[in-house]
Design a protein around this motif. Structure first.
Motif, PDB file in Angstrom:
ATOM      1  N   ARG A  24       0.816  -1.213   0.000  1.00 19.47           N
ATOM      2  CA  ARG A  24       0.000   0.000   0.000  1.00 19.47           C
ATOM      3  C   ARG A  24       0.852   1.266   0.000  1.00 19.47           C
ATOM      4  N   GLY A  25       2.151   1.116   0.125  1.00 20.29           N
ATOM      5  CA  GLY A  25       3.031   2.267   0.102  1.00 20.29           C
ATOM      6  C   GLY A  25       3.486   2.744   1.460  1.00 20.29           C
ATOM      7  N   LEU A  26       3.141   2.038   2.517  1.00 20.41           N
ATOM      8  CA  LEU A  26       3.571   2.415   3.860  1.00 20.41           C
ATOM      9  C   LEU A  26       4.958   1.846   4.157  1.00 20.41           C
ATOM     10  N   GLY A  27       5.738   2.591   4.936  1.00 15.02           N
ATOM     11  CA  GLY A  27       6.947   2.037   5.502  1.00 15.02           C
ATOM     12  C   GLY A  27       6.574   1.203   6.717  1.00 15.02           C
ATOM     13  N   VAL A  28       7.343   0.157   6.991  1.00 11.05           N
ATOM     14  CA  VAL A  28       6.999  -0.778   8.056  1.00 11.05           C
ATOM     15  C   VAL A  28       8.179  -0.984   8.997  1.00 11.05           C
ATOM     16  N   ILE A  29       7.913  -0.835  10.304  1.00  6.97           N
ATOM     17  CA  ILE A  29       8.843  -1.282  11.334  1.00  6.97           C
ATOM     18  C   ILE A  29       8.192  -2.480  12.001  1.00  6.97           C
ATOM     19  N   LEU A  30       8.705  -3.665  11.743  1.00  2.61           N
ATOM     20  CA  LEU A  30       8.117  -4.874  12.309  1.00  2.61           C
ATOM     21  C   LEU A  30       8.999  -5.393  13.426  1.00  2.61           C
ATOM     22  N   THR A  31       8.381  -5.974  14.438  1.00  2.00           N
ATOM     23  CA  THR A  31       9.149  -6.476  15.565  1.00  2.00           C
ATOM     24  C   THR A  31       9.135  -7.997  15.589  1.00  2.00           C
ATOM     25  N   TYR A  32      10.167  -8.543  16.224  1.00  8.64           N
ATOM     26  CA  TYR A  32      10.285  -9.981  16.433  1.00  8.64           C
ATOM     27  C   TYR A  32      10.768 -10.200  17.856  1.00  8.64           C
ATOM     28  N   ASN A  33      10.545 -11.398  18.368  1.00 12.44           N
ATOM     29  CA  ASN A  33      11.033 -11.728  19.697  1.00 12.44           C
ATOM     30  C   ASN A  33      12.102 -12.809  19.626  1.00 12.44           C
ATOM     31  N   SER A  34      11.742 -14.007  19.161  1.00 13.01           N
ATOM     32  CA  SER A  34      12.666 -15.141  19.214  1.00 13.01           C
ATOM     33  C   SER A  34      13.193 -15.593  17.863  1.00 13.01           C
ATOM     34  N   ASN A  35      12.749 -14.978  16.766  1.00 10.94           N
ATOM     35  CA  ASN A  35      13.139 -15.474  15.449  1.00 10.94           C
ATOM     36  C   ASN A  35      13.602 -14.332  14.534  1.00 10.94           C
ATOM     37  N   PRO A  36      14.799 -13.812  14.756  1.00 11.27           N
ATOM     38  CA  PRO A  36      15.277 -12.713  13.918  1.00 11.27           C
ATOM     39  C   PRO A  36      15.424 -13.104  12.455  1.00 11.27           C
ATOM     40  N   LEU A  58      11.891  -7.020  20.000  1.00 16.53           N
ATOM     41  CA  LEU A  58      11.030  -6.518  21.073  1.00 16.53           C
ATOM     42  C   LEU A  58      10.330  -7.674  21.758  1.00 16.53           C
ATOM     43  N   ASP A  59      10.457  -7.734  23.074  1.00 14.74           N
ATOM     44  CA  ASP A  59       9.655  -8.648  23.885  1.00 14.74           C
ATOM     45  C   ASP A  59       8.528  -7.831  24.488  1.00 14.74           C
ATOM     46  N   VAL A  60       7.308  -8.032  23.993  1.00 13.72           N
ATOM     47  CA  VAL A  60       6.175  -7.212  24.429  1.00 13.72           C
ATOM     48  C   VAL A  60       5.871  -7.412  25.908  1.00 13.72           C
ATOM     49  N   ALA A  61       6.339  -8.519  26.475  1.00 17.41           N
ATOM     50  CA  ALA A  61       6.121  -8.762  27.905  1.00 17.41           C
ATOM     51  C   ALA A  61       7.125  -8.029  28.787  1.00 17.41           C
ATOM     52  N   HIS A 116      -0.828  -9.822  26.004  1.00 15.96           N
ATOM     53  CA  HIS A 116      -2.064  -9.468  25.310  1.00 15.96           C
ATOM     54  C   HIS A 116      -2.787  -8.236  25.857  1.00 15.96           C
ATOM     55  N   LEU A 117      -2.439  -7.791  27.057  1.00 13.40           N
ATOM     56  CA  LEU A 117      -3.122  -6.627  27.618  1.00 13.40           C
ATOM     57  C   LEU A 117      -2.149  -5.612  28.202  1.00 13.40           C
ATOM     58  N   LYS A 118      -1.318  -6.040  29.142  1.00 13.34           N
ATOM     59  CA  LYS A 118      -0.380  -5.113  29.775  1.00 13.34           C
ATOM     60  C   LYS A 118       0.619  -4.577  28.760  1.00 13.34           C
ATOM     61  N   GLY A 119       1.160  -5.445  27.921  1.00 15.59           N
ATOM     62  CA  GLY A 119       2.130  -5.017  26.925  1.00 15.59           C
ATOM     63  C   GLY A 119       1.572  -3.980  25.961  1.00 15.59           C
ATOM     64  N   PRO A 120       0.437  -4.275  25.293  1.00 18.05           N
ATOM     65  CA  PRO A 120      -0.142  -3.268  24.391  1.00 18.05           C
ATOM     66  C   PRO A 120      -0.471  -1.947  25.091  1.00 18.05           C
ATOM     67  N   PHE A 121      -0.929  -2.022  26.345  1.00 23.02           N
ATOM     68  CA  PHE A 121      -1.245  -0.795  27.089  1.00 23.02           C
ATOM     69  C   PHE A 121      -0.001   0.086  27.200  1.00 23.02           C
ATOM     70  N   PHE A 122       1.089  -0.483  27.715  1.00 24.27           N
ATOM     71  CA  PHE A 122       2.260   0.340  27.988  1.00 24.27           C
ATOM     72  C   PHE A 122       3.095   0.614  26.739  1.00 24.27           C
ATOM     73  N   LEU A 123       3.040  -0.263  25.738  1.00 28.79           N
ATOM     74  CA  LEU A 123       3.734   0.044  24.492  1.00 28.79           C
ATOM     75  C   LEU A 123       3.054   1.211  23.786  1.00 28.79           C
ATOM     76  N   THR A 124       1.731   1.217  23.768  1.00 28.04           N
ATOM     77  CA  THR A 124       1.004   2.340  23.179  1.00 28.04           C
ATOM     78  C   THR A 124       1.323   3.627  23.926  1.00 28.04           C
ATOM     79  N   GLN A 125       1.336   3.552  25.257  1.00 34.38           N
ATOM     80  CA  GLN A 125       1.690   4.719  26.063  1.00 34.38           C
ATOM     81  C   GLN A 125       3.086   5.224  25.703  1.00 34.38           C
TER      82      GLN A 125
END
Length: 247
Positions: A24-36, A58-61, A116-125
């Protein structure tokens, strides 16, 4: 069109979304945890197709790592794209657990909450100062919040919490014209929870009005719409993308 962060972008829905957004033409920053290696392959596929992407660990936890991650995002934005802000955030990273309530341990419960909840909350913050006016947030929830499925109670409970959090994000970030919506996949052909065997897939397909399980691209297209001007007047909504599962 800007740059979007996608957590858990090395496989499944995240990888498909990263590739779709790049088309779609967007630039993407994608994250991984255990599989670079898998993340690097997604980046290579995007760039081979003419898009632009960066993979960051990034480890979302791990809430304590978020400030450092934000600095890495700022550096990537500056060096790769010559900009300082984000057009969107997709909170997608997660893992499944298929245990009945009477066998779930506290450690398993806490791990699911963290991702699934704490991580998205504080990452968004943490990333909120980088989100531009008119940016869009998309949180991945689950059709299991609507259809009770034995064995996924903690997972579904935290996804339900994320759905509620999405509405509060839309309410509180509205002054900056930042939209927040959630996308609720049904049965999707991914590696989550070990993937689908033929018997289980046939069962799920039989419970879906359109007669099949979903593909990651089915979800990616809806996320792409919500991040674009096509979804500019959609806000504070949960959109189930499940082909008519258990209706």
């Amino acid at each position: 069109m800007g740059v979007v962060v996608i957590t858990g972008g090395s496989r499944g829905i995240g990888a498909s979304t990263a590739q779709h957004l790049a088309r779609r033409g967007l630039g993407v920053i994608l994250t991984y945890n255990s599989n670079p290696a898998a993340a690097r392959q997604v980046v290579a596929d995007i760039e081979q197709a003419g898009g632009n992407a960066v993979a960051l660990g990034l480890d979302v936890a791990d809430i304590g790592s978020f400030t450092g991650f934000r600095e890495a995002v700022i550096e990537a934005l500056r060096e790769k794209w010559g900009i300082s802000g984000l057009a969107g955030l997709v909170n997608n990273a997660g893992h499944g657990l298929f245990n009945p309530i009477d066998s779930v341990s506290e450690a398993q419960f806490d791990a699911l909450c963290a991702v699934h909840l704490k991580g998205p909350f504080f990452l968004t913050q943490t990333l909120l100062p980088l989100l531009e006016t008119n940016a869009s947030i998309v949180n991945l929830t689950s059709a299991t919040t609507r259809v009770a499925t034995a064995g996924v109670a903690p997972y579904a409970s935290f996804k339900g919490g994320l759905e509620v959090l999405t509405r509060y994000m839309a309410k509180e970030f509205g002054e900056r014209r930042i939209r927040a919506n959630s996308v609720s996949p049904g049965a999707i052909r991914t590696e989550l929870g070990g993937g689908l065997n033929d018997e289980f897939e046939a069962l799920l397909a039989s419970q879906t009005a359109l007669g099949r399980v979903g593909e990651p691209e089915d979800i990616a297209r809806v996320i792409g719409m919500l991040l674009s001007d096509e979804g500019a007047w959609i806000n504070a909504q949960n959109i189930e993308v499940a082909g008519g599962y258990n209706i």
